[in-house]
Design an enzyme around this catalytic site. Structure first.
Site, PDB file in Angstrom:
ATOM      1  N   LYS A 255       0.814  -1.217   0.000  1.00  0.00           N
ATOM      2  CA  LYS A 255       0.000   0.000   0.000  1.00  0.00           C
ATOM      3  C   LYS A 255       0.849   1.269   0.000  1.00  0.00           C
ATOM      4  O   LYS A 255       2.037   1.250   0.318  1.00  0.00           O
ATOM      5  CB  LYS A 255      -0.994  -0.039   1.162  1.00  0.00           C
ATOM      6  CG  LYS A 255      -2.135  -1.006   0.825  1.00  0.00           C
ATOM      7  CD  LYS A 255      -3.276  -0.993   1.780  1.00  0.00           C
ATOM      8  CE  LYS A 255      -4.346  -1.977   1.255  1.00  0.00           C
ATOM      9  NZ  LYS A 255      -5.347  -2.294   2.262  1.00  0.00           N
TER      10      LYS A 255
ATOM     11  N   ARG B 216      -3.143 -10.123   5.026  1.00  0.00           N
ATOM     12  CA  ARG B 216      -3.569 -10.265   3.623  1.00  0.00           C
ATOM     13  C   ARG B 216      -2.437  -9.737   2.755  1.00  0.00           C
ATOM     14  O   ARG B 216      -2.133  -8.544   2.799  1.00  0.00           O
ATOM     15  CB  ARG B 216      -4.855  -9.460   3.401  1.00  0.00           C
ATOM     16  CG  ARG B 216      -5.392  -9.502   1.974  1.00  0.00           C
ATOM     17  CD  ARG B 216      -6.638  -8.617   1.848  1.00  0.00           C
ATOM     18  NE  ARG B 216      -7.166  -8.633   0.501  1.00  0.00           N
ATOM     19  CZ  ARG B 216      -6.720  -7.870  -0.498  1.00  0.00           C
ATOM     20  NH1 ARG B 216      -5.741  -7.016  -0.297  1.00  0.00           N
ATOM     21  NH2 ARG B 216      -7.275  -7.955  -1.696  1.00  0.00           N
TER      22      ARG B 216
HETATM   23  N1  PMM Z   1      -7.339  -4.084   0.898  1.00  0.00           N
HETATM   24  C1  PMM Z   1      -7.673  -4.148  -0.394  1.00  0.00           C
HETATM   25  C2  PMM Z   1      -8.711  -4.992  -0.826  1.00  0.00           C
HETATM   26  N2  PMM Z   1      -9.378  -5.763   0.045  1.00  0.00           N
HETATM   27  N3  PMM Z   1      -9.730  -6.492   2.241  1.00  0.00           N
HETATM   28  C3  PMM Z   1      -9.425  -6.453   3.545  1.00  0.00           C
HETATM   29  N4  PMM Z   1     -10.092  -7.207   4.429  1.00  0.00           N
HETATM   30  N5  PMM Z   1      -8.427  -5.630   4.016  1.00  0.00           N
HETATM   31  C4  PMM Z   1      -7.708  -4.822   3.204  1.00  0.00           C
HETATM   32  O1  PMM Z   1      -6.841  -4.077   3.688  1.00  0.00           O
HETATM   33  C5  PMM Z   1      -8.012  -4.856   1.804  1.00  0.00           C
HETATM   34  C6  PMM Z   1      -9.054  -5.720   1.367  1.00  0.00           C
HETATM   35  C7  PMM Z   1      -6.979  -3.285  -1.396  1.00  0.00           C
HETATM   36  O2  PMM Z   1      -5.746  -3.802  -1.718  1.00  0.00           O
HETATM   37  P1  PMM Z   1      -5.365  -4.397  -3.169  1.00  0.00           P
HETATM   38  O3  PMM Z   1      -6.054  -3.511  -4.176  1.00  0.00           O
HETATM   39  O4  PMM Z   1      -3.897  -4.270  -3.179  1.00  0.00           O
HETATM   40  O5  PMM Z   1      -5.832  -5.803  -3.192  1.00  0.00           O
END
Ligand code: PMM
Length: 283
Positions: free
Chosen positions: A225, A259
């Site tokens: 991020k 994650r």
């Molecule tokens: N971040 C993203 C997408 N889904 N879900 C949860 N539970 N927590 C998060 O921090 C989260 C998520 C966005 O990140 P990406 O676009 O790099 O997948």
């Protein structure tokens, strides 16, 4: 403090006491760089999910709608077309799958296809979402977000970010439980980057022990991020090292699940962090 077990669908119980849990990320969005279209994208997403699983991910998170700041909403039918086949194929191969969606229709179809977790950045706020998860007996992730992905990074403000996020998650846990979701099926997530400045993100990470003390397993999604880029000067393709460091720190601060996009570096970081936590006698 002992980290709580997490009951997901299919009668599976994941135990962070045996090692911090890794949720690997699979993007099921059409690949604009290839002209192979939908089929190639599907094959690529399935292959990516299987690879993450082989590398040691405890579950694989499949998403068909980008939640990046400024991203446009994807229509329900299109989101379903992107994710359903991927979920079905991974679940059939025995991979525990989490579906990353805020839409009840998408969640419902993916649960039928074998998803064991609904990972919802809107914390089950959509009508019918909590009831659906309750009757399906799946695990859920309740995440805090300020506003929506289109607007969330426009000058986010909090009087007390840690207290406000904790209060919101407590309220959403109670709402989910009232709809019939089992308490042991609920994980919470402070939503790093979702309507937060760098200082908000850092305060939330520093506040993880307090959030973990509320009792539900805590998931953190810091992988690649922007705040990690701002701290290190690294581009998004080059953030897996700092992401691994952040995962180790989260584990030491009480997170049960991270994650992440990259499993091998995360595994190493967690091997060290978990060993230190064990040596400290806290598990
Ligand atoms: N971040 C993203 C997408 N889904 N879900 C949860 N539970 N927590 C998060 O921090 C989260 C998520 C966005 O990140 P990406 O676009 O790099 O997948």
């Amino acid at each position: 403090m002992k980290r709580p077990r997490w009951r997901i669908g299919g009668g599976v119980v994941l135990d962070p006491g045996e090692g911090t849990l890794m949720m690997g990320v699979v993007n099921a969005t059409p690949d604009s760089f290839s002209d192979g279209g939908r089929f190639l994208s599907l094959e690529r997403a399935v292959a990516r999910g299987l690879r993450l699983w082989e590398q040691g991910a405890h579950l694989v998170d499949v998403g068909g709608e980008s939640t990046r700041p400024g991203a446009r909403e994807v229509e329900e039918g299109e989101e379903l077309r992107r994710v359903a086949g991927v979920v079905e194929r991974l679940a059939a191969a025995g991979v525990p799958v989490s579906i990353n969606t805020s839409k009840p229709k998408v969640a419902e179809r993916c649960i039928e296809a074998g998803a064991a977790v609904v990972n919802d950045v809107a914390a089950l706020e959509a009508d019918g979402m909590a009831g659906l998860c309750a009757s399906a007996g799946v695990g859920v992730v309740l995440m805090h977000m300020r506003g929506n992905p289109r607007t969330m990074q426009r000058d986010p403000f909090y009087d007390d970010v840690v207290g406000e996020v904790r209060g919101y998650l407590r309220y959403r846990v109670e709402a989910a439980a009232a709809a019939g979701v089992g308490r042991r099926a609920i994980a919470v997530d402070p939503g790093i980057g979702f309507g937060k400045t760098i200082d908000h993100n850092l305060a939330l990470l520093a506040g993880l022990p307090g959030l973990a003390a509320e009792g539900a397993p805590v998931l953190v999604g810091a992988s690649r991020k922007a705040f990690l880029g701002a701290l290190t000067g690294r581009s998004v393709e080059d953030r897996d090292g700092i992401t691994a460091v952040s995962s180790g720190i989260c584990a030491m601060y009480g997170a049960s699940i991270v994650r992440v996009h990259d499993i091998p570096a995360t595994r190493d970081a967690l091997a060290l962090a978990d060993a230190i936590v064990r040596a400290d006698g806290r598990k």
